[in-house]
Design a protein around this motif. Sequence first.
Motif, PDB file in Angstrom:
ATOM      1  N   TRP A 139       7.151   1.014  14.416  1.00  0.00           N
ATOM      2  CA  TRP A 139       7.682   2.190  15.093  1.00  0.00           C
ATOM      3  C   TRP A 139       8.947   2.655  14.386  1.00  0.00           C
ATOM      4  N   TYR A 140       9.233   3.928  14.503  1.00  0.00           N
ATOM      5  CA  TYR A 140      10.487   4.465  13.974  1.00  0.00           C
ATOM      6  C   TYR A 140      10.896   5.670  14.803  1.00  0.00           C
ATOM      7  N   ALA A 190      21.038  22.214  19.092  1.00  0.00           N
ATOM      8  CA  ALA A 190      19.676  21.987  19.562  1.00  0.00           C
ATOM      9  C   ALA A 190      19.274  20.575  19.186  1.00  0.00           C
ATOM     10  N   PRO A 191      19.269  19.642  20.116  1.00  0.00           N
ATOM     11  CA  PRO A 191      18.908  18.263  19.778  1.00  0.00           C
ATOM     12  C   PRO A 191      17.446  18.144  19.374  1.00  0.00           C
ATOM     13  N   ARG A 192      17.193  17.118  18.541  1.00  0.00           N
ATOM     14  CA  ARG A 192      15.820  16.889  18.069  1.00  0.00           C
ATOM     15  C   ARG A 192      15.530  15.388  18.082  1.00  0.00           C
ATOM     16  N   LEU A 193      14.386  15.031  18.623  1.00  0.00           N
ATOM     17  CA  LEU A 193      13.943  13.650  18.701  1.00  0.00           C
ATOM     18  C   LEU A 193      12.571  13.530  18.079  1.00  0.00           C
ATOM     19  N   ASN A 194      12.435  12.570  17.157  1.00  0.00           N
ATOM     20  CA  ASN A 194      11.168  12.338  16.469  1.00  0.00           C
ATOM     21  C   ASN A 194      10.812  10.859  16.599  1.00  0.00           C
ATOM     22  N   VAL A 195       9.646  10.574  17.159  1.00  0.00           N
ATOM     23  CA  VAL A 195       9.161   9.207  17.321  1.00  0.00           C
ATOM     24  C   VAL A 195       7.849   9.082  16.577  1.00  0.00           C
ATOM     25  N   GLY A 196       7.740   8.025  15.742  1.00  0.00           N
ATOM     26  CA  GLY A 196       6.544   7.840  14.938  1.00  0.00           C
ATOM     27  C   GLY A 196       5.969   6.444  15.073  1.00  0.00           C
ATOM     28  N   ARG A 197       4.685   6.336  14.788  1.00  0.00           N
ATOM     29  CA  ARG A 197       3.972   5.059  14.836  1.00  0.00           C
ATOM     30  C   ARG A 197       3.246   4.846  13.522  1.00  0.00           C
ATOM     31  N   PHE A 198       3.507   3.707  12.889  1.00  0.00           N
ATOM     32  CA  PHE A 198       2.824   3.361  11.641  1.00  0.00           C
ATOM     33  C   PHE A 198       1.376   3.004  11.937  1.00  0.00           C
ATOM     34  N   LEU A 199       0.447   3.571  11.159  1.00  0.00           N
ATOM     35  CA  LEU A 199      -0.976   3.311  11.350  1.00  0.00           C
ATOM     36  C   LEU A 199      -1.510   2.306  10.334  1.00  0.00           C
ATOM     37  N   PHE A 200      -1.395   2.627   9.049  1.00  0.00           N
ATOM     38  CA  PHE A 200      -1.854   1.718   8.002  1.00  0.00           C
ATOM     39  C   PHE A 200      -1.302   2.190   6.665  1.00  0.00           C
ATOM     40  N   ARG A 201      -1.439   1.330   5.663  1.00  0.00           N
ATOM     41  CA  ARG A 201      -1.043   1.637   4.286  1.00  0.00           C
ATOM     42  C   ARG A 201      -2.277   1.576   3.406  1.00  0.00           C
ATOM     43  N   CYS A 203      -4.649   2.034  -0.276  1.00  0.00           N
ATOM     44  CA  CYS A 203      -4.629   1.371  -1.577  1.00  0.00           C
ATOM     45  C   CYS A 203      -3.749   2.092  -2.581  1.00  0.00           C
ATOM     46  N   ALA A 204      -3.368   3.340  -2.315  1.00  0.00           N
ATOM     47  CA  ALA A 204      -2.472   4.085  -3.194  1.00  0.00           C
ATOM     48  C   ALA A 204      -1.007   3.911  -2.809  1.00  0.00           C
ATOM     49  N   ASN A 205      -0.719   2.922  -1.967  1.00  0.00           N
ATOM     50  CA  ASN A 205       0.647   2.603  -1.545  1.00  0.00           C
ATOM     51  C   ASN A 205       1.282   3.761  -0.776  1.00  0.00           C
ATOM     52  N   ARG A 206       0.522   4.349   0.130  1.00  0.00           N
ATOM     53  CA  ARG A 206       1.001   5.449   0.967  1.00  0.00           C
ATOM     54  C   ARG A 206       0.940   5.022   2.430  1.00  0.00           C
ATOM     55  N   ASP A 207       1.977   5.398   3.178  1.00  0.00           N
ATOM     56  CA  ASP A 207       2.039   5.099   4.609  1.00  0.00           C
ATOM     57  C   ASP A 207       1.411   6.234   5.401  1.00  0.00           C
ATOM     58  N   HIS A 208       0.552   5.870   6.331  1.00  0.00           N
ATOM     59  CA  HIS A 208      -0.061   6.845   7.237  1.00  0.00           C
ATOM     60  C   HIS A 208       0.559   6.642   8.612  1.00  0.00           C
ATOM     61  N   THR A 209       1.136   7.707   9.157  1.00  0.00           N
ATOM     62  CA  THR A 209       1.829   7.615  10.437  1.00  0.00           C
ATOM     63  C   THR A 209       1.462   8.799  11.321  1.00  0.00           C
ATOM     64  N   MET A 210       1.700   8.617  12.611  1.00  0.00           N
ATOM     65  CA  MET A 210       1.543   9.687  13.595  1.00  0.00           C
ATOM     66  C   MET A 210       2.899   9.915  14.247  1.00  0.00           C
ATOM     67  N   GLU A 211       3.330  11.193  14.317  1.00  0.00           N
ATOM     68  CA  GLU A 211       4.658  11.526  14.819  1.00  0.00           C
ATOM     69  C   GLU A 211       4.563  12.517  15.972  1.00  0.00           C
ATOM     70  N   PHE A 212       5.523  12.382  16.869  1.00  0.00           N
ATOM     71  CA  PHE A 212       5.692  13.343  17.952  1.00  0.00           C
ATOM     72  C   PHE A 212       7.149  13.794  17.949  1.00  0.00           C
ATOM     73  N   THR A 213       7.354  15.125  17.891  1.00  0.00           N
ATOM     74  CA  THR A 213       8.699  15.685  17.737  1.00  0.00           C
ATOM     75  C   THR A 213       8.998  16.649  18.871  1.00  0.00           C
ATOM     76  N   ILE A 214      10.167  16.481  19.462  1.00  0.00           N
ATOM     77  CA  ILE A 214      10.692  17.410  20.471  1.00  0.00           C
ATOM     78  C   ILE A 214      11.950  18.048  19.906  1.00  0.00           C
ATOM     79  N   ASN A 266       1.016  12.210   9.251  1.00  0.00           N
ATOM     80  CA  ASN A 266       1.813  12.214   8.031  1.00  0.00           C
ATOM     81  C   ASN A 266       1.298  11.172   7.047  1.00  0.00           C
ATOM     82  N   VAL A 267       1.312  11.551   5.780  1.00  0.00           N
ATOM     83  CA  VAL A 267       0.975  10.649   4.679  1.00  0.00           C
ATOM     84  C   VAL A 267       2.121  10.734   3.669  1.00  0.00           C
ATOM     85  N   LYS A 268       2.760   9.594   3.410  1.00  0.00           N
ATOM     86  CA  LYS A 268       3.921   9.583   2.526  1.00  0.00           C
ATOM     87  C   LYS A 268       3.841   8.420   1.562  1.00  0.00           C
ATOM     88  N   GLN A 269       4.110   8.714   0.292  1.00  0.00           N
ATOM     89  CA  GLN A 269       4.130   7.669  -0.718  1.00  0.00           C
ATOM     90  C   GLN A 269       5.339   6.759  -0.529  1.00  0.00           C
TER      91      GLN A 269
END
Length: 461
Positions: A139-140, A190-201, A203-214, A266-269
């Motif tokens: 989580w992040y 204007a406050p901003r809150l972003n909560v994310g959950r790591f799903l998996f990594r 073979c190309a060394n990329r993180d797949h996550t799901m985020e919810f932003t208010i 989200n997909v991030k290297q």
Amino acid sequence: MNPLYEFLSHLMRENFACRSKGEVFAVKKIVGLLILGVLGIPRGGALAQDLYEAQTQGDIPPQFMFAAQGEATAPGLQRMMLPPGEEIPQPIAEPLSTPLSSDDFESDVEKAAQDDFRTFDCQPALLESTGTWLRRGFWYGEIDAVLLERSFDTSGVTLAFDASVLNPIQRLGTKNQLAIDGAKPGVEGAPRLNVGRFLFRDCANRDHTMEFTIFGGGNWSQSSELDGGNLVMPLTITNGNPSFSGAQRMEFDYNSWFNSFELTYNVKQRMQKDRMELEPSGHWVRRAQPSSTNSLLAGLRYFSLDEDLKIMAFGIPDGNADLNDETGNYHVRTGNHLIGTEMGIGHSYETSRWSLEAKVKGGMYLNMIDLDSSFDVTGNITSGSTDLEGDNMTWIGQAALIGKWHLRPNFSLRTSFEVMHLSGVSLAPYQVDFIPSGSPQLLMNSDVVYLGGAIGFESYW
């Protein structure tokens, strides 16, 4: 006894027994020469040693004797073999270089787990700000305090001016007109809150996550008033209809706010593999390798933009030739409800201690607009109201330049410069028309720009 001496003695006995005196003398000469030759052999070695000492002008280096493999050597004997003042050097363990096989894999693993199996000068490599430390956790969260300035019209919207000022140039002064400032309504938070959950990594060394932003909650507001002898409203607003013209004083109160909810994939290297660096002290250190990374996002977004405008006028002549002046009130409320999809890309340069990232995202949205307005003048039958709904295609685009400083592997400070653009929305100042029977149309082609920055932090767990 030396075999050579025995041979010479036997030879002399036989010669003395069977030879004459002349022959004996000859044999003695030969034996004497042989004895001198035998005695000269060790003397030659001593002369060679003396010659070596004369050439080196010093002592002969001590002989270093090492124990055979598997044989222990006494510490006292080793110290005797070393020059004075020197200690016995300790052996340095080296990493195993033999390849692993399927048969002895378990035994090699057990050896690696032992204390005496160490690498790099008998110590494991030090870990310092490695790339594998960053973004670790399932989580992040990101929390930002965003400060934005809102702009929708650089020239503003003039609501009234003082007709008692005859000089048209003076009417353009800020003291002689009542206008909504579309360029500088002020900076709001204007406050901003972003909560994310790591799903998996992958073979190309990329993180797949799901985020919810208010994001949102700020209220951009401004108000002003104007006093004069004869305040007149422009024809571009009244459209020739009865209005608040002739009032002694007018004022307005304008408020605007937005709220945003996003659900994105989200997909991030990740950074490249860590590298080993040898410090001047001789220690190996494992450090992160500065890397350029890319990211992608796609998701759903709901965005609402609501506005509220109140215009009040006092001292309006009623036309009855009495001293009872009237009061006017105009109230406009607009709501923009946007829903649609968005896509975005990002590029960043990441190091072990800091990173710099540029992000852009945008999408087309279905804008469901509603308008509710009303105006009236006390003591006068002139009044009107409007209740309209309409749909429009709206664009939302955002861009940000984000800098991060990693205080800890799982905690970083954030700061950013951001801009957000909305196109095809309905704004309250453009809905004022003083049409008694109600406005027949809904203006929904306005643009709004938010420009500012943010500061906050992010954490992984």
